[in-house]
Write an enzyme that holds these catalytic residues in place. Structure first.
Site, PDB file in Angstrom:
ATOM      1  N   ILE A  86      13.593  53.923  19.095  1.00  0.00           N
ATOM      2  CA  ILE A  86      14.854  54.535  19.514  1.00  0.00           C
ATOM      3  C   ILE A  86      15.738  53.504  20.204  1.00  0.00           C
ATOM      4  O   ILE A  86      15.275  52.744  21.061  1.00  0.00           O
ATOM      5  CB  ILE A  86      14.592  55.698  20.502  1.00  0.00           C
ATOM      6  CG1 ILE A  86      13.672  56.744  19.869  1.00  0.00           C
ATOM      7  CG2 ILE A  86      15.892  56.338  20.969  1.00  0.00           C
ATOM      8  CD1 ILE A  86      13.033  57.690  20.881  1.00  0.00           C
ATOM      9  N   CYS A  87      17.019  53.489  19.836  1.00  0.00           N
ATOM     10  CA  CYS A  87      17.999  52.667  20.530  1.00  0.00           C
ATOM     11  C   CYS A  87      18.828  53.587  21.428  1.00  0.00           C
ATOM     12  O   CYS A  87      19.685  54.323  20.960  1.00  0.00           O
ATOM     13  CB  CYS A  87      18.911  51.942  19.534  1.00  0.00           C
ATOM     14  SG  CYS A  87      20.133  50.872  20.325  1.00  0.00           S
ATOM     15  N   LEU A  88      18.517  53.573  22.725  1.00  0.00           N
ATOM     16  CA  LEU A  88      19.213  54.401  23.709  1.00  0.00           C
ATOM     17  C   LEU A  88      19.250  53.632  25.018  1.00  0.00           C
ATOM     18  O   LEU A  88      18.214  53.192  25.506  1.00  0.00           O
ATOM     19  CB  LEU A  88      18.486  55.736  23.885  1.00  0.00           C
ATOM     20  CG  LEU A  88      19.127  56.749  24.835  1.00  0.00           C
ATOM     21  CD1 LEU A  88      20.477  57.225  24.312  1.00  0.00           C
ATOM     22  CD2 LEU A  88      18.209  57.948  25.049  1.00  0.00           C
TER      23      LEU A  88
END
Length: 210
Positions: A86-88
């Site tokens: 996940i890119c967060l």
């Protein structure tokens, strides 16, 4: 070592919110290994889906962010279609100790509604999103239908359980069911009383749960 009392409090915070449509439960007896679940947001290509998230809390949590990845395949610019990475920002450099498991799970839910294709985790999916939005949404809905709709998830010992049972102790459900009550009623009562078996049984017997 992580603050066990804080982690337990954060888990209760998620489980007690009946409106957020996010869930979490411990894997076995290890408070640092969790499973989360996110309901796909209404009006998005992920609507109707139930998305399982693997959560690992580092030893210095909450001073370092949890490690999270989607176990359920998701077609989304900010989620790897191969690994679930996940890119967060709040899972990286924007993490703060004031954030909680509930905050992060709700942020993941919001991410499903509002992708950030200019900062992708999956470049191919982001390219699809930017170049052919309607076709992207069609593919995302197809992935949701295939991988995330079906009414089941995985509990801490690997058994298949209903989505409505996520976050509840399977032993509690079994013990109350053994008293002759219908499983759906037991699940509803245990969730209302945050897993308290005595209160759940009393409510079922009094007819306040139906």
């Amino acid at each position: 070592m992580p603050d066990a009392r804080r982690i337990e409090r954060e888990i209760r915070q998620v489980q007690s919110d009946k409106t957020a449509n996010v869930y979490v439960q411990v894997v076995g007896d290890n408070l640092c290994r969790l499973k989360g679940m996110i309901a796909g947001p209404q009006g998005s290509p992920y609507e109707g889906g139930q998305f399982l998230v693997d959560i690992e809390l580092p030893d210095d949590y909450p001073f370092k962010p949890p490690k999270m990845r989607f176990e359920t395949p998701v077609y989304h610019p900010n989620i790897s279609s191969q690994t679930g990475a996940i890119c967060l920002d709040i899972l990286k450099d924007e993490w703060s100790p004031v954030l909680t498991l509930k905050t992060v799970l709700i942020s993941l839910q919001s991410l499903l509604c509002d992708p950030a294709p200019d900062n992708p985790q999956d470049a191919e999916v982001a390219k699809h999103y930017l170049s052919a939005r309607a076709d992207f949404e069609k593919t995302a809905r197809e992935w949701t239908q295939i991988h995330a709709i079906g009414g089941s998830s995985v509990d801490q010992i690997g058994k298949t359980v209903g989505v409505d049972e996520v976050g509840l102790d399977q032993g509690s459900i079994s013990r109350v069911c053994e008293m002759g009550f219908e499983r759906g009623l037991v699940v509803k009562a245990l969730r209302q009383f945050e897993g308290d078996e005595g209160q759940a049984v009393e409510a079922i017997l009094s007819g306040t749960i139906s």
